[in-house]
Each structure stands twice: as structure tokens, then as C-alpha cells.
Design a protein around this motif. Structure first.
Motif: not given
Length: 234
Positions: A41-45
Motif C-alpha cells: 500500500a504505497y498511497r497510490q491513487r
């Protein structure tokens, strides 16, 4: 419940919740591996894919599935981790040229490094990920030379590697077309209906216009299989 895994059959699979990573996990399972799935979870859109990854993991009866949080939005540099607009309605010829703004700097390098750490802790012998050079030729971290170089780095840069236990990095979909990936997924009974591909979803719907949606739609059409995705633009 899944049976107890033995170290020589353990595989760490990078699972995004998308089509390619889901089929890759099914391939690893078909090849006799116990699945230890890793989602970043890489703060992707398009964070909706994380929930889809959880559903895929359950459907595949994975031995384990962990979600690791890494804030790549703090670094920016991509339409997927910043405020740059996601390209829409690009023709296939344009998609094949250059490195698009949806490239996340060093993403696969970062993800594979985390997978290598997970594999070392588990004693896993392989890492699987869904790199593909046909659809993502503009992404330097989806190329065979990158994969081989990373495999060598793990061999010399980890305790397990220097002690003689190599970890193989496998990208079984590397040279397959999207249609071939879909057909393989159907053959392996992978839960394609649970996958999410869109870079810029509209609520719960895929936008239908970004590069990833275009590639997915074309792939299902060429494979002669109905796409289970609900699109904002039919």
C-alpha cells in the motif's frame, strides 16, 4: 485451511490486486508453490486495488497475505502518487513510446526489495511478480535485464544469498500478450473477476480511459472473453 508450507516450496508473490499479479499468483500455485502474498500500500491513487488483493488472496487460499505500507506519495514523481493527471484516451502507438507519467520511480525495485526481505525471513526459494515487457515496454523495471540484475543483487546482498541459498526472481508473464495472460488465467481458474486494473477509478468504477483500462479492455476483446469490470465509460 491451507496445509503447512515447506521452505523449499514457499514463494513470495507480489500481489497488487490487478490482472497480471493475480495470474502470476495462480501460475506459482500451479507450479507447486505455497503462496505467501505481499501487497504494497504505497498511497497510490488507485488504492481500491488493495481490497481486491485481499479478495484474490482469499480466493486463492493463500498460505498468508500481508499488506505493507510504504508512503511513496511523499516522494512523488508519478501520476499514481501525486497530483499529475493520469493520461486518458491515448492511442496504442502513443502508449508504446517513452516512459509514461504513470511510471512510479523505482517502484519495482522497492517492491522486490521488500519481497526479498520477506523471502529471506520465510526461507522462500522464489519471488514471483507480474512484469510484462509487451504492455509496459516503457517501464524500465519491467525488463528482463532489470530482473536478472536484481536477482544477482539479492545473491550478494542478503545473508541467505551469501550463504549459498539463492532466491529466484520469476516473471512468468514477461513475454505474453494481455490476451494470452487472460487465457492463461482462465485455464488456471484464476479469480479474474476480482481484479482491478484502473489507474484513476471513478468511485467503485474503472474509468475505462486510462492506459491500463485500454490495455485490459483490448486484451479481453482479443482473448474472446467477457471483461467482468464495470467501467464508467462503456
Amino acid at each position: 485451511m491451507p496445509h503447512d508450507a515447506t521452505p523449499q516450496r514457499r514463494a513470495v508473490v507480489l500481489l497488487s490486486g490487478g490482472l497480471d499479479s493475480t495470474v502470476t499468483a495462480a501460475v506459482a500455485q500451479q507450479e507447486g508453490c505455497d503462496l505467501f502474498l505481499l501487497t504494497i500500500a504505497y498511497r497510490q491513487r488507485h488504492a481500491v486495488e488493495i481490497e481486491q488483493a485481499r479478495q484474490v488472496a482469499a480466493a486463492l487460499r493463500a498460505h498468508s497475505h500481508i499488506v505493507v505500507e510504504v508512503d511513496l506519495r511523499a516522494l512523488g514523481g508519478s501520476a499514481l502518487t501525486g497530483d499529475l493527471p493520469v493520461p486518458k484516451d491515448r492511442p496504442e502507438q502513443e502508449r508504446a513510446q517513452g516512459i509514461p507519467v504513470t511510471y512510479v520511480p523505482a517502484r519495482n525495485l522497492i517492491f522486490l526489495s521488500l519481497a526479498a526481505a520477506h523471502a529471506e525471513v520465510l526461507g522462500a526459494s522464489a519471488i514471483y511478480f507480474g512484469a510484462n515487457v509487451l504492455d509496459y515496454s516503457g517501464y524500465p523495471d519491467c525488463r528482463p535485464e532489470f530482473i536478472r540484475a536484481f536477482e544477482e543483487t539479492v545473491a550478494v546482498g542478503t545473508k541467505r544469498g551469501v550463504e549459498g541459498s539463492r532466491v529466484e526472481v520469476r516473471a512468468p508473464l514477461l513475454t505474453l500478450s494481455k490476451a494470452e495472460i487472460i487465457q492463461l488465467g482462465m485455464k488456471l481458474q484464476a479469480p479474474l473477476h476480482l481484479t482491478h486494473s484502473c489507474y484513476d477509478p471513478v468511485g467503485s468504477l474503472a474509468c475505462g480511459r486510462c492506459d491500463s483500462c485500454a490495455i485490459r479492455r483490448q486484451g479481453f476483446a482479443q482473448a474472446g472473453v467477457e471483461d467482468p469490470t464495470a467501467y464508467a465509460v462503456p
